[in-house]
Design a protein around this motif. Structure first.
Motif, mmCIF file in Angstrom:
data_model
loop_
_atom_site.group_PDB
_atom_site.id
_atom_site.type_symbol
_atom_site.label_atom_id
_atom_site.label_comp_id
_atom_site.label_asym_id
_atom_site.label_seq_id
_atom_site.Cartn_x
_atom_site.Cartn_y
_atom_site.Cartn_z
ATOM 1 N N ARG A 1 29.095 100.026 3.675
ATOM 2 C CA ARG A 1 28.191 100.618 2.691
ATOM 3 C C ARG A 1 28.008 99.749 1.443
ATOM 4 N NH1 ARG A 1 33.157 102.583 2.368
ATOM 5 N NH2 ARG A 1 34.128 103.071 0.357
ATOM 6 N N LYS A 2 28.980 98.887 1.145
ATOM 7 C CA LYS A 2 28.907 98.053 -0.056
ATOM 8 C C LYS A 2 28.249 96.696 0.199
ATOM 9 C CE LYS A 2 33.163 100.111 -1.885
ATOM 10 N NZ LYS A 2 34.572 99.835 -2.308
ATOM 11 N N ALA A 3 27.815 96.451 1.414
ATOM 12 C CA ALA A 3 27.230 95.146 1.746
ATOM 13 C C ALA A 3 25.934 94.919 0.974
ATOM 14 C CB ALA A 3 26.977 95.046 3.236
ATOM 15 N N PRO A 4 25.725 93.705 0.424
ATOM 16 C CA PRO A 4 24.496 93.418 -0.315
ATOM 17 C C PRO A 4 23.322 93.081 0.591
ATOM 18 C CG PRO A 4 25.924 91.501 -0.341
ATOM 19 C CD PRO A 4 26.685 92.599 0.362
ATOM 20 N N VAL A 5 23.567 92.979 1.910
ATOM 21 C CA VAL A 5 22.526 92.635 2.881
ATOM 22 C C VAL A 5 22.600 93.611 4.048
ATOM 23 C CG1 VAL A 5 22.581 90.193 2.257
ATOM 24 C CG2 VAL A 5 24.045 91.032 4.117
ATOM 25 N N THR A 6 21.610 93.551 4.903
ATOM 26 C CA THR A 6 21.641 94.375 6.107
ATOM 27 C C THR A 6 22.705 93.841 7.058
ATOM 28 O OG1 THR A 6 19.317 95.014 5.938
ATOM 29 C CG2 THR A 6 20.316 95.114 8.128
#
Length: 208
Positions: free
Chosen positions: A141-146
């Motif tokens: 959920r914290k990923a800055p990308v897909t």
């Protein structure tokens, strides 16, 4: 016997073989500490909320330290027998404890030098894939990308959708994807995507 039960038995055997002071993949925890964690989670409902809720973490630490002081064989026996008859976890052990037992089994195995992945059956990998799908969005959920998770046979789930069009794909067996989703780095995965984006995903806090 359910997969959760088999993984529980495997965990106990791995702990017994490694010994109480052996390291695990759970931060600074030894095998003894990990066994105490499992026992507290299943047998101390007064302390277990501290696993997820910070205000109760201090009490959890005190209880877990006390439990860890028990003789190691007694700890292993409590892990082996699982939730007691009065525990709400017991009727749903096959569901709620599958990931817990599998991941902790590997926490012990993969903390050893020159570890090798186990060869699981296709049915077991399919079972773990259902766990991957269930928790993927929470883990990334914290990923800055897909972020997309993909198996070698083409199954795919989007764990996180982000604006910008950058996609990182992690490819591997469901067992390896599940371990990564639970925050473990001792895994065998292939990555694709922009190098900086891949590094951001691999460095991500994936704790749930």
């Amino acid at each position: 016997m359910t997969m959760a039960r088999r993984e529980r038995q495997g965990l106990v055997e791995a702990m017994r073989s490694a010994g109480p002071e052996a390291p695990t993949l759970c931060a600074e925890w030894t095998v003894r500490d990990l066994a105490a964690h499992v026992v507290v989670r299943e047998r101390r409902p007064d302390a277990a909320p501290g696993i997820l809720l910070k205000p109760f973490a201090g009490y959890l630490d005190r209880v877990q330290t006390k439990v860890a002081s028990k003789p190691f064989p007694a700890l292993l026996e409590q892990v082996r027998t699982g939730p007691p008859w009065w525990s709400p976890l017991r009727p749903v052990d096959a569901v709620v404890n599958l990931s817990e037992m599998f991941v902790h089994h590997e926490d012990v195995r993969r903390a050893a030098p020159r570890w090798q992945p186990r060869e699981l059956t296709a049915a077991d990998e399919d079972t773990l894939w259902s766990q991957v799908r269930r928790m993927a969005s929470m883990s990334y959920r914290k990923a800055p990308v897909t972020v997309a998770l993909r198996t070698h046979d083409g199954r795919r789930v989007v764990a996180r959708s982000a604006s910008g069009g950058v996609v990182v794909t992690l490819t591997g067996k469901p067992s390896e994807l599940l371990l990564h989703a639970f925050g473990r780095d001792e895994v065998l995965l292939e990555t694709s995507g922009d190098a900086d984006a891949v590094r951001a995903v691999l460095d991500l806090d994936r704790s749930v």
